[in-house]
Design a protein around this motif. Structure first.
Motif, short mmCIF file in Angstrom:
data_model
loop_
_atom_site.label_atom_id
_atom_site.label_comp_id
_atom_site.label_asym_id
_atom_site.label_seq_id
_atom_site.Cartn_x
_atom_site.Cartn_y
_atom_site.Cartn_z
N THR A 1 39.80 38.11 31.07
CA THR A 1 39.60 38.86 32.31
C THR A 1 38.69 40.06 32.09
OG1 THR A 1 41.78 38.19 33.13
CG2 THR A 1 40.75 40.08 34.19
N HIS B 1 33.46 38.61 40.65
CA HIS B 1 34.71 39.23 41.11
C HIS B 1 35.57 38.23 41.87
CE1 HIS B 1 37.52 42.03 42.95
NE2 HIS B 1 37.19 41.52 44.13
N GLN B 2 34.96 37.41 42.70
CA GLN B 2 35.72 36.49 43.54
C GLN B 2 36.45 35.41 42.74
OE1 GLN B 2 32.54 35.30 46.12
NE2 GLN B 2 32.89 36.97 47.58
N PRO C 1 41.27 35.82 39.14
CA PRO C 1 42.56 35.72 39.82
C PRO C 1 43.17 37.11 40.08
CG PRO C 1 42.44 34.20 37.96
CD PRO C 1 41.25 35.11 37.85
N ASP C 2 43.79 37.27 41.23
CA ASP C 2 44.38 38.56 41.58
C ASP C 2 45.40 39.00 40.55
OD1 ASP C 2 42.83 38.69 43.84
OD2 ASP C 2 44.39 37.96 45.20
N HIS C 3 46.22 38.06 40.07
CA HIS C 3 47.27 38.43 39.13
C HIS C 3 46.68 38.89 37.80
CE1 HIS C 3 46.52 34.24 37.78
NE2 HIS C 3 46.93 34.68 36.60
N LEU D 1 43.73 40.40 37.40
CA LEU D 1 43.19 41.75 37.60
C LEU D 1 44.31 42.78 37.66
CD1 LEU D 1 40.60 43.36 38.06
CD2 LEU D 1 40.81 42.90 40.50
N ALA D 2 45.39 42.42 38.35
CA ALA D 2 46.53 43.35 38.50
C ALA D 2 47.21 43.64 37.17
CB ALA D 2 47.54 42.79 39.50
N ARG E 1 41.03 48.54 35.93
CA ARG E 1 40.92 48.04 37.31
C ARG E 1 40.06 48.97 38.16
NH1 ARG E 1 46.06 48.24 39.55
NH2 ARG E 1 47.10 48.75 37.61
N ALA F 1 40.07 50.70 46.94
CA ALA F 1 40.87 49.94 45.97
C ALA F 1 40.88 50.65 44.63
CB ALA F 1 40.32 48.53 45.83
#
Length: 414
Positions: free
Chosen positions: A303, A326-327, A330-332, A334-335, A342, A368
């Motif tokens: 990531t 970026h797209q 995966p959200d998880h 990045l989180a 971030r 964000a």
């Protein structure tokens, strides 16, 4: 509770602690008793004389209006940023040579045992990763005084460990100073980090210290020098460790981190081919390491490689390509990264959006970033520049209200 809603006694206590002053030292500075200070900080005694408020503010090196919880001319969230007094203290610490104290007639510095020093260094890293700059500033100033002496006083095997802790202190200082736009100081701290790393007999710490030097060179506009340094040391580490490196996730993390910083330097030279090659090599290493390891505080993994790929595209002026990268993150994933990483990515994303004229999305990226790590946005000159550009190009009133509110909190006007 908002900073402006805090009782004034708590604000006094906060800034006293930020300045590293005990209640007695602070009381002596303003000509009051320790008991008087204690009562003020607990809210038992009121502060209703402007002359006394001025004396307190002077002793704490802050604006009186700031002490009272009111806005000052540039509202860049002073309470959550490293301020100029703390930068000056860091500079003073870098300019001192504590280990020469006996020759300079300086008072001896009491150093904590190495286990306590190690805890303090780890605390500084955690504060950095969370962009908790007030906590980091105080810890860093203390460590810059204590860590050199700790290495000088250490004996036997402990001396290498102390040097390893010292290089980390200098590395943290360099990274933070670079974020604050203090490029020359960042280079000085990074150079000190290399020296300490060479004394600790850990090639991986030498590798990470190299990234700090190269990043400082980048901030000084020495892109080619930064590229060469990162790449040469990366391959030197692989050669030194040999076959062992292929199964050593820590070594692969440091190797990969060097390649990533080399890629960023290459992108700043406009060399897209070298940038791509270095990122692809880093990706191969990252696949063996995986996400979530954070060896040597690198956050290295697949990531983080993607974050650097997006950032490199931005430096190459390819904002649309950066958004595509970026797209697909995966959200998880990045989180799961530390807040500083971030927030930094969302800053890069905002720049990429601005490059293609998508100012609304650039504003959302800034929001964000602010949500991920408030201080990373409100305290960095780069973030101020990006938000200023978004406001200017959006003609101010056309910018979404939340973005304008963020700008207002940061003291930025269109």
């Amino acid at each position: 509770m908002e900073w402006s809603d805090q009782p004034i006694g708590r604000r006094v206590a906060y800034w006293r602690q930020r300045r590293g002053m005990s209640q007695q030292v602070f009381a002596d500075a303003i000509g009051k008793s320790k008991s008087w200070v204690d009562k003020v900080e607990r809210g038992v005694r009121r502060l209703d004389k402007f002359s006394v408020l001025n004396e307190i503010a002077d002793a704490l090196s802050i604006d009186t209006q700031q002490l009272m919880g009111r806005d000052v001319q540039r509202r860049n969230d002073h309470a959550n940023c490293i301020d100029q007094v703390e930068v000056d203290n860091i500079r003073a610490s870098l300019e001192r040579y504590e280990r020469l104290g006996k020759y300079l007639g300086a008072a001896p510095i009491e150093t904590p045992p190495l286990p306590e020093l190690r805890k303090a260094v780890n605390h500084a890293w955690y504060a950095y990763e969370k962009a908790n700059y007030p906590a980091l500033a105080r810890t860093l100033i203390d460590l810059l005084k204590a860590a050199p002496v700790a290495e000088e006083q250490a004996r036997g095997d402990a001396r290498a460990e102390a040097a390893g802790l010292l290089t980390q202190v200098y590395q943290i200082a360099s990274t933070v100073l670079r974020k604050l736009g203090e490029s020359q100081l960042a280079w000085l701290a990074a150079d000190r980090a290399i020296g300490a790393a060479q004394r600790c007999d850990d090639p991986l710490l030498i590798g990470i210290a190299t990234t700090r030097v190269a990043n400082a060179l980048r901030s000084l506009g020495r892109f080619e020098a930064a590229l060469d340094l990162n790449v040469q040391v990366a391959h030197g580490i692989l050669t030194e460790l040999g076959v062992e490196a292929k199964n050593n996730r820590a070594a692969l993390s440091v190797y990969g981190a060097l390649l990533l910083q080399g890629a960023m330097a290459a992108s700043l030279t406009g060399d897209a081919a070298t940038t791509r090659d270095l990122l692809d090599s880093a990706q191969q290493a990252a696949e063996q390491v995986g996400d979530g390891a954070n060896y040597y505080w690198t956050s290295f993994g697949p990531t983080n490689v993607e974050l650097h790929r997006a950032a490199a595209y931005v430096e190459l002026g390819e904002g649309r390509m950066a958004l595509q990268v970026h797209q697909r993150i995966p959200d998880h994933a990045l989180a799961a990264l530390v807040p500083e990483r971030r927030a930094h990515h969302f800053l890069d994303l905002a720049r990429g959006c601005a490059q293609i004229g998508d100012l609304e999305r650039a504003g959302r990226a800034l929001l964000a970033a602010d949500q991920a790590a408030t201080s990373e946005i409100r305290c960095r000159p780069l973030a101020h520049d990006i938000l200023t550009d978004v406001l200017r190009r959006g003609n101010g009133t056309k910018t979404p209200l939340p973005v304008r509110q963020l700008a207002d909190r940061m003291g930025i006007t269109a």
